[in-house]
Design a protein around this motif. Structure first.
Motif, PDB file in Angstrom:
ATOM      1  N   SER A  10       0.814  -1.206   0.000  1.00  0.00           N
ATOM      2  CA  SER A  10       0.000   0.000   0.000  1.00  0.00           C
ATOM      3  C   SER A  10       0.850   1.258   0.000  1.00  0.00           C
ATOM      4  O   SER A  10       0.352   2.336  -0.311  1.00  0.00           O
ATOM      5  CB  SER A  10      -0.947   0.013   1.204  1.00  0.00           C
ATOM      6  N   GLY A  11       2.144   1.125   0.352  1.00  0.00           N
ATOM      7  CA  GLY A  11       2.903   2.359   0.475  1.00  0.00           C
ATOM      8  C   GLY A  11       4.322   2.353  -0.079  1.00  0.00           C
ATOM      9  O   GLY A  11       4.865   3.410  -0.379  1.00  0.00           O
ATOM     10  N   ILE A  12       4.949   1.179  -0.219  1.00  0.00           N
ATOM     11  CA  ILE A  12       6.376   1.142  -0.573  1.00  0.00           C
ATOM     12  C   ILE A  12       6.583   1.363  -2.072  1.00  0.00           C
ATOM     13  O   ILE A  12       5.839   0.865  -2.899  1.00  0.00           O
ATOM     14  CB  ILE A  12       7.000  -0.213  -0.138  1.00  0.00           C
ATOM     15  N   LYS A  13       7.627   2.132  -2.410  1.00  0.00           N
ATOM     16  CA  LYS A  13       7.913   2.419  -3.817  1.00  0.00           C
ATOM     17  C   LYS A  13       8.423   1.165  -4.527  1.00  0.00           C
ATOM     18  O   LYS A  13       9.216   0.404  -3.955  1.00  0.00           O
ATOM     19  CB  LYS A  13       8.989   3.502  -3.913  1.00  0.00           C
ATOM     20  N   PRO A  14       8.060   0.982  -5.793  1.00  0.00           N
ATOM     21  CA  PRO A  14       8.461  -0.241  -6.502  1.00  0.00           C
ATOM     22  C   PRO A  14       9.977  -0.398  -6.679  1.00  0.00           C
ATOM     23  O   PRO A  14      10.483  -1.513  -6.648  1.00  0.00           O
ATOM     24  CB  PRO A  14       7.736  -0.131  -7.847  1.00  0.00           C
ATOM     25  N   SER A  15      10.707   0.700  -6.866  1.00  0.00           N
ATOM     26  CA  SER A  15      12.156   0.557  -7.042  1.00  0.00           C
ATOM     27  C   SER A  15      12.813   0.013  -5.773  1.00  0.00           C
ATOM     28  O   SER A  15      13.769  -0.759  -5.836  1.00  0.00           O
ATOM     29  CB  SER A  15      12.796   1.897  -7.417  1.00  0.00           C
ATOM     30  N   GLU A  16      12.238   0.396  -4.638  1.00  0.00           N
ATOM     31  CA  GLU A  16      12.728  -0.134  -3.377  1.00  0.00           C
ATOM     32  C   GLU A  16      12.396  -1.623  -3.270  1.00  0.00           C
ATOM     33  O   GLU A  16      13.228  -2.436  -2.866  1.00  0.00           O
ATOM     34  CB  GLU A  16      12.042   0.637  -2.234  1.00  0.00           C
ATOM     35  N   LEU A  17      11.187  -1.981  -3.663  1.00  0.00           N
ATOM     36  CA  LEU A  17      10.756  -3.385  -3.602  1.00  0.00           C
ATOM     37  C   LEU A  17      11.650  -4.288  -4.433  1.00  0.00           C
ATOM     38  O   LEU A  17      11.932  -5.424  -4.057  1.00  0.00           O
ATOM     39  CB  LEU A  17       9.320  -3.527  -4.132  1.00  0.00           C
ATOM     40  N   ALA A  18      12.095  -3.790  -5.601  1.00  0.00           N
ATOM     41  CA  ALA A  18      12.830  -4.622  -6.558  1.00  0.00           C
ATOM     42  C   ALA A  18      14.337  -4.632  -6.289  1.00  0.00           C
ATOM     43  O   ALA A  18      15.096  -5.276  -7.012  1.00  0.00           O
ATOM     44  CB  ALA A  18      12.541  -4.133  -7.973  1.00  0.00           C
ATOM     45  N   GLU A  19      14.778  -3.948  -5.247  1.00  0.00           N
ATOM     46  CA  GLU A  19      16.208  -3.732  -5.022  1.00  0.00           C
ATOM     47  C   GLU A  19      17.057  -4.997  -4.993  1.00  0.00           C
ATOM     48  O   GLU A  19      18.196  -5.009  -5.456  1.00  0.00           O
ATOM     49  CB  GLU A  19      16.417  -2.975  -3.701  1.00  0.00           C
ATOM     50  N   GLN A  20      16.534  -6.083  -4.401  1.00  0.00           N
ATOM     51  CA  GLN A  20      17.343  -7.298  -4.275  1.00  0.00           C
ATOM     52  C   GLN A  20      17.128  -8.287  -5.412  1.00  0.00           C
ATOM     53  O   GLN A  20      17.780  -9.332  -5.460  1.00  0.00           O
ATOM     54  CB  GLN A  20      17.059  -7.980  -2.935  1.00  0.00           C
ATOM     55  N   ALA A  21      16.223  -7.968  -6.311  1.00  0.00           N
ATOM     56  CA  ALA A  21      15.961  -8.880  -7.431  1.00  0.00           C
ATOM     57  C   ALA A  21      17.018  -8.661  -8.501  1.00  0.00           C
ATOM     58  O   ALA A  21      17.332  -7.522  -8.851  1.00  0.00           O
ATOM     59  CB  ALA A  21      14.578  -8.612  -8.001  1.00  0.00           C
ATOM     60  N   THR A  22      17.585  -9.757  -9.031  1.00  0.00           N
ATOM     61  CA  THR A  22      18.715  -9.606  -9.953  1.00  0.00           C
ATOM     62  C   THR A  22      18.414 -10.122 -11.354  1.00  0.00           C
ATOM     63  O   THR A  22      19.113  -9.791 -12.292  1.00  0.00           O
ATOM     64  CB  THR A  22      19.934 -10.394  -9.418  1.00  0.00           C
ATOM     65  N   ARG A  23      17.346 -10.927 -11.482  1.00  0.00           N
ATOM     66  CA  ARG A  23      17.140 -11.610 -12.751  1.00  0.00           C
ATOM     67  C   ARG A  23      16.376 -10.727 -13.742  1.00  0.00           C
ATOM     68  O   ARG A  23      16.895 -10.423 -14.824  1.00  0.00           O
ATOM     69  CB  ARG A  23      16.346 -12.896 -12.478  1.00  0.00           C
ATOM     70  N   ALA A  24      15.158 -10.323 -13.367  1.00  0.00           N
ATOM     71  CA  ALA A  24      14.362  -9.474 -14.271  1.00  0.00           C
ATOM     72  C   ALA A  24      13.547  -8.502 -13.429  1.00  0.00           C
ATOM     73  O   ALA A  24      12.320  -8.573 -13.372  1.00  0.00           O
ATOM     74  CB  ALA A  24      13.460 -10.330 -15.146  1.00  0.00           C
ATOM     75  N   PRO A  25      14.230  -7.582 -12.742  1.00  0.00           N
ATOM     76  CA  PRO A  25      13.544  -6.708 -11.769  1.00  0.00           C
ATOM     77  C   PRO A  25      12.468  -5.815 -12.393  1.00  0.00           C
ATOM     78  O   PRO A  25      11.547  -5.391 -11.707  1.00  0.00           O
ATOM     79  CB  PRO A  25      14.673  -5.867 -11.169  1.00  0.00           C
ATOM     80  N   GLY A  26      12.565  -5.569 -13.698  1.00  0.00           N
ATOM     81  CA  GLY A  26      11.601  -4.675 -14.362  1.00  0.00           C
ATOM     82  C   GLY A  26      10.177  -5.188 -14.302  1.00  0.00           C
ATOM     83  O   GLY A  26       9.227  -4.408 -14.367  1.00  0.00           O
ATOM     84  N   ARG A  27       9.973  -6.504 -14.169  1.00  0.00           N
ATOM     85  CA  ARG A  27       8.594  -7.032 -14.157  1.00  0.00           C
ATOM     86  C   ARG A  27       8.006  -7.067 -12.740  1.00  0.00           C
ATOM     87  O   ARG A  27       6.920  -7.619 -12.543  1.00  0.00           O
ATOM     88  CB  ARG A  27       8.513  -8.405 -14.838  1.00  0.00           C
TER      89      ARG A  27
END
Lengths: 329, 329
Positions: free
Chosen positions: A126-143
């Motif tokens: 409900s509140g966290i920014k997506p770039s922060e959410l994807a920070e640890q993903a290394t394979r295909a963070p754009g999706r």
């Protein structure tokens, strides 16, 4: 302004839900009603199973009244505590673990490592920014995108879609199509801000309401009554801007801003208003004129009145008659 | 807490409307539908007559669908520029001149001098405190109360009633009975604050919405969509507090405050939240439990879902499909 008018709809055949709480179960019910099969990952299988059974029992009659997909099957689901098992074969993954940034980052990175690169991963944050959410993903963070629903997820149509800095336009279109396929209204938010759009608005109202309770001005039920019997009835058809556009009469929002703009500076509240600059005025007026789509205020009034008449007749059947204010309002 | 449960209803037979703008005409239509006859004071008789004719044309089909009083007669009105003539014989006076303190004070003092002491005088002011409004009235200032309606006045049931420092409880009860007699839900506000309750809440949302437009985060139509398709649908049945009580699951509002209370302190916005003290927590939790009136969250959910299902089916007939977002959401 984005003038994209693509309306493609892709109903996922298999939705994987990560986290079987209230929101996860809401997504599961919505997906089942749309004809998908569902796998749910939860570390506590028994509790999640019980919760989802209960959610289906409560929600299915409503889903039937709203209209089920031909392939809808309210038994086409299972819960597992094996993440890879839950994700296998899914064409949409929806993450709904508790709202803690580190936990979500970790879980989303795990999902990213396990599912094919073209599978969309939505987070219900409900509140966290997506770039922060994807920070640890290394394979295909754009999706990995924010796909923020509203409770009850199986009935309310809004889902806010926010991409991260690595998300391309094709992925956003994929998200639009998938959530439309689940019967939703995907609102793409073009900027990453905490709280996206809807929660910002709800929090603003919530803060002011807390001030009123804190200052002893009104009880919670009085404040709720002030919402329900007044602006709330309008808000199910029109937002603040179009409502105020109509309050401005024939001249619409421009007149409204001239007349009530100064009230923004009154020392009513601890909530600070932005400066009503010419740029802001133009932006608001142009926005409202675009929304009105050539309709006069009288035409908007006709639609509003017909809607409100039907709504009032409906609401009276469900009115919170036995709430604390009964007999006092 | 006021435990008054008196539900007396007195339909005024003759309503005098002072000021024939949008709000005044709304009051006139509502009064006519409730079976009263109406006199309107306006300095521009021709314009007010044209406006009221138009308002009746637009609104009467809705009033018929909502249900007319046996004595309802949509021709039982006249407009005059003679204030004493407009007021003669009225058993309720409703003032709706422009929102300028000095003007309202002057007009209300004139009305006070002209009508018998036991006739209620309601002011439609959206923001001015009643003690300020009554400042120049010398005859019976206690019967000058705020009676703040919502647009469209003939359909929305909320009216906020606020007495001034000279208003006694009997006058408040008289106001409740009269506005109930016009088919309304009178919410008595126990404290005099600028903006009463409802406009405080609407202004808070409005300020945050203006920040979002000002910061370039979203357009007016995107913000309106975020209201309509999400929280707005819930707000026609339940206010913020009961909604959040349900979001807290079995433990209700207490759990909700534990879980999301800290978010109030996040640097999301320029709108400042109050400190979540133990006193405030208790007040909010007790308020919600009172409102729930012994019903479990599951029972509240059942009612909400049945309502939302019917509402969604209704809304689809009126959906703002041709607004700017058409094809993009």
């Amino acid at each position: 302004m984005n003038t994209q008018t693509d309306q493609s709809v892709i109903t996922p055949e298999h939705v994987a839900i990560v986290g079987g709480g209230v929101i996860g179960c809401g997504w599961a019910v919505r997906s089942l009603a749309a004809g998908a099969r569902v796998t749910v990952f939860d570390t506590d299988v028994a509790t999640a199973e019980r919760r989802l059974k209960q959610a289906i029992d409560i929600a299915w009659p409503s889903m039937e009244k709203r209209g089920l997909a031909a392939t809808a099957d309210n038994t086409a689901w299972r819960v597992t505590d094996d993440l890879a098992d839950a994700l296998a074969g899914a064409d949409l993954v929806q993450e709904n673990v508790p709202e803690r940034t580190a936990l979500k980052q970790h879980v989303l990175a795990e999902i990213d490592a396990l599912v094919p690169k073209d599978v969309l991963i939505g987070s219900s944050t409900s509140g966290i920014k997506p770039s922060e959410l994807a920070e640890q993903a290394t394979r295909a963070p754009g999706r990995i995108v924010v796909a923020h629903p509203f409770n009850p997820v199986y009935l309310l149509p809004l889902v806010e879609i926010v991409g991260n800095t690595a998300t391309d336009e094709a992925t956003i279109e994929q998200a639009r199509a998938h959530y439309r396929g689940l019967g939703m209204k995907p609102l793409v938010v073009r900027a990453e801000i905490e709280g996206h759009i809807a929660d910002r608005l709800m929090e603003a109202l919530w803060r002011e309401a807390l001030h009123l309770v804190n200052d002893g001005v009104a009880t919670t039920e009085e404040i709720d009554a002030a919402v329900v019997y007044g602006a709330g009835l309008r808000w199910s058809l029109m937002g603040t801007f179009l409502t105020f556009h109509m309050a401005g009469g024939e001249q619409g929002m421009r007149h409204m801003l001239e007349q009530f703009g100064p009230a923004l500076k009154l020392p009513w509240t601890k909530l600070e208003a932005p400066e009503l600059t010419d740029t802001l005025i133009e932006r608001v007026v142009a926005g409202c004129e675009h929304q009105a789509a050539g309709r006069t205020v009288a035409q908007l009034e006709d639609r509003r009145d017909a809607f409100l008449t039907d709504l009032l007749n409906l609401v009276e059947r469900y009115w919170p008659e036995s709430e604390g204010l009964a007999g006092r309002i």
